[in-house]
Write an enzyme that holds these catalytic residues in place. Structure first.
Site, PDB file in Angstrom:
ATOM      1  N   LYS A   9       0.812  -1.222   0.000  1.00 41.40           N
ATOM      2  CA  LYS A   9       0.000   0.000   0.000  1.00 41.40           C
ATOM      3  C   LYS A   9       0.851   1.281   0.000  1.00 41.40           C
ATOM      4  CE  LYS A   9      -3.977  -2.030   2.429  1.00 41.40           C
ATOM      5  NZ  LYS A   9      -4.961  -1.818   3.527  1.00 41.40           N
ATOM      6  N   TYR A  49     -12.894  -2.712  -2.847  1.00 43.78           N
ATOM      7  CA  TYR A  49     -13.370  -2.527  -1.472  1.00 43.78           C
ATOM      8  C   TYR A  49     -14.898  -2.426  -1.416  1.00 43.78           C
ATOM      9  CZ  TYR A  49      -8.606  -1.894   0.283  1.00 43.78           C
ATOM     10  OH  TYR A  49      -7.298  -2.089   0.646  1.00 43.78           O
ATOM     11  N   PHE A  57     -15.694   5.452   6.677  1.00 46.81           N
ATOM     12  CA  PHE A  57     -14.296   5.709   6.315  1.00 46.81           C
ATOM     13  C   PHE A  57     -13.981   5.321   4.868  1.00 46.81           C
ATOM     14  CE2 PHE A  57     -13.441   1.240   6.713  1.00 46.81           C
ATOM     15  CZ  PHE A  57     -14.200   0.798   7.799  1.00 46.81           C
ATOM     16  N   ARG A  85      -2.246 -14.086   4.883  1.00 46.48           N
ATOM     17  CA  ARG A  85      -3.045 -13.386   5.907  1.00 46.48           C
ATOM     18  C   ARG A  85      -2.327 -13.447   7.257  1.00 46.48           C
ATOM     19  NH1 ARG A  85      -7.322 -10.027   4.798  1.00 46.48           N
ATOM     20  NH2 ARG A  85      -8.371 -10.656   6.722  1.00 46.48           N
ATOM     21  N   THR A  91      -6.036  -6.421  10.983  1.00 46.66           N
ATOM     22  CA  THR A  91      -6.184  -5.147  10.261  1.00 46.66           C
ATOM     23  C   THR A  91      -5.564  -3.958  10.997  1.00 46.66           C
ATOM     24  OG1 THR A  91      -8.264  -6.007   9.372  1.00 46.66           O
ATOM     25  CG2 THR A  91      -7.870  -3.643   9.144  1.00 46.66           C
ATOM     26  N   ARG A 102       2.358  -6.155   9.726  1.00 47.84           N
ATOM     27  CA  ARG A 102       1.699  -4.993  10.329  1.00 47.84           C
ATOM     28  C   ARG A 102       2.154  -4.803  11.781  1.00 47.84           C
ATOM     29  NH1 ARG A 102      -4.258  -6.636   7.913  1.00 47.84           N
ATOM     30  NH2 ARG A 102      -4.124  -5.520   5.935  1.00 47.84           N
ATOM     31  N   ASN A 112      -1.955   0.340   6.913  1.00 50.00           N
ATOM     32  CA  ASN A 112      -1.457  -0.908   7.486  1.00 50.00           C
ATOM     33  C   ASN A 112      -0.597  -1.704   6.496  1.00 50.00           C
ATOM     34  OD1 ASN A 112      -3.485  -1.696   5.827  1.00 50.00           O
ATOM     35  ND2 ASN A 112      -4.758  -2.661   7.392  1.00 50.00           N
ATOM     36  N   HIS A 115      -2.268  -5.263   1.674  1.00 47.92           N
ATOM     37  CA  HIS A 115      -3.539  -5.976   1.510  1.00 47.92           C
ATOM     38  C   HIS A 115      -3.241  -7.415   1.145  1.00 47.92           C
ATOM     39  CE1 HIS A 115      -7.485  -7.164  -0.035  1.00 47.92           C
ATOM     40  NE2 HIS A 115      -6.814  -7.717  -1.035  1.00 47.92           N
ATOM     41  N   GLU A 126      -9.670 -11.560  -7.078  1.00 45.33           N
ATOM     42  CA  GLU A 126      -8.765 -10.403  -6.980  1.00 45.33           C
ATOM     43  C   GLU A 126      -7.556 -10.554  -7.906  1.00 45.33           C
ATOM     44  OE1 GLU A 126      -7.930  -9.746  -2.796  1.00 45.33           O
ATOM     45  OE2 GLU A 126      -9.864  -8.756  -2.520  1.00 45.33           O
TER      46      GLU A 126
HETATM   47  P1  ADP Z   1      -8.091  -6.330   5.832  1.00 49.86           P
HETATM   48  O1  ADP Z   1      -7.287  -5.416   4.934  1.00 49.86           O
HETATM   49  O2  ADP Z   1      -7.320  -6.682   7.090  1.00 49.86           O
HETATM   50  O3  ADP Z   1      -8.645  -7.524   5.118  1.00 49.86           O
HETATM   51  P2  ADP Z   1     -10.738  -5.015   5.702  1.00 49.86           P
HETATM   52  O4  ADP Z   1     -11.025  -5.729   4.431  1.00 49.86           O
HETATM   53  O5  ADP Z   1     -11.765  -5.071   6.800  1.00 49.86           O
HETATM   54  O6  ADP Z   1      -9.342  -5.486   6.377  1.00 49.86           O
HETATM   55  O7  ADP Z   1     -10.493  -3.471   5.402  1.00 49.86           O
HETATM   56  C1  ADP Z   1      -9.804  -3.078   4.252  1.00 49.86           C
HETATM   57  C2  ADP Z   1      -8.898  -1.917   4.576  1.00 49.86           C
HETATM   58  O8  ADP Z   1      -9.691  -0.787   4.941  1.00 49.86           O
HETATM   59  C3  ADP Z   1      -7.989  -2.154   5.772  1.00 49.86           C
HETATM   60  O9  ADP Z   1      -6.814  -2.875   5.436  1.00 49.86           O
HETATM   61  C4  ADP Z   1      -7.687  -0.738   6.216  1.00 49.86           C
HETATM   62  O10 ADP Z   1      -6.667  -0.157   5.406  1.00 49.86           O
HETATM   63  C5  ADP Z   1      -9.022  -0.025   5.929  1.00 49.86           C
HETATM   64  N1  ADP Z   1      -9.867   0.033   7.126  1.00 49.86           N
HETATM   65  C6  ADP Z   1     -10.571  -0.993   7.675  1.00 49.86           C
HETATM   66  N2  ADP Z   1     -11.238  -0.585   8.769  1.00 49.86           N
HETATM   67  C7  ADP Z   1     -10.954   0.743   8.920  1.00 49.86           C
HETATM   68  C8  ADP Z   1     -11.320   1.765   9.864  1.00 49.86           C
HETATM   69  N3  ADP Z   1     -12.143   1.502  10.879  1.00 49.86           N
HETATM   70  N4  ADP Z   1     -10.814   3.000   9.706  1.00 49.86           N
HETATM   71  C9  ADP Z   1      -9.986   3.277   8.676  1.00 49.86           C
HETATM   72  N5  ADP Z   1      -9.599   2.377   7.743  1.00 49.86           N
HETATM   73  C10 ADP Z   1     -10.065   1.122   7.860  1.00 49.86           C
END
Ligand code: ADP
Length: 153
Positions: A9, A49, A57, A85, A91, A102, A112, A115, A126
């Protein structure tokens, strides 16, 4: 064998950690089947997303994820989806366990670093979203080791 999609990212790119993050996956033993730099646009981010589209957000995710180009990787290995993962950690980087990417390198929920596809089904969709068949490579990863071995004869 599984293939999974990884995105390094913008925070990792901006902090000069792209190589470090990639190295963590390589060191684990995952094979790079595809790799390219890509500037994410709104249409691609909305698709990628879509499960977060109704979150407050969501606009800031789109803004953050398009701030710099990202490095897209297709990684291959046994149980690659779950292995990646696990390597990423949870996350929220502040909660992620030490030893994960992370957990070791991040302090943010949003920024973070990486992805990773969250299931085998998602990974297939994907990888196809980010890579054409011509951009994915099948090769013998240990070929170089055989070449080095022949040096010593
Ligand atoms: P992951 O990337 O761990 O699979 P998610 O698919 O739930 O997690 O979320 C996608 C991305 O959106 C996260 O990696 C993070 O960058 C962002 N994100 C998720 N939750 C939040 C939040 N509460 N506030 C800000 N950004 C968020």
């Amino acid at each position: 064998m599984e293939r999974t999609l990884i995105l390094i990212k913008p925070d990792a790119i901006a902090r000069g950690l792209a190589g470090t993050v990639l190295g963590r996956f390589e060191a684990k033993g995952l094979k790079i089947a595809g790799m390219k730099m890509i500037q994410l646009d709104e249409a691609l981010l909305k698709e990628h997303y879509s499960h977060l589209a109704d979150k407050p957000f969501f606009p800031t995710i789109c803004e953050f994820m398009s701030r710099t180009p990202v490095l897209a990787l297709c990684l291959e290995g046994l149980e690659a989806v779950q292995v990646c993962r696990n390597l990423c950690g949870v996350t929220n980087s502040r909660d992620a366990a030490p030893g994960t990417i992370r957990g070791d390198l991040g302090m943010s929920m949003q920024a973070n670093l990486v992805h990773a596809s969250d299931s085998v089904e998602t990974a297939q969709a994907e990888v196809a979203r980010f890579f054409s068949d011509q951009e994915l490579f099948a090769y013998e990863p240990h070929l170089l080791m055989y070449l080095y071995a022949s040096d010593e004869r």
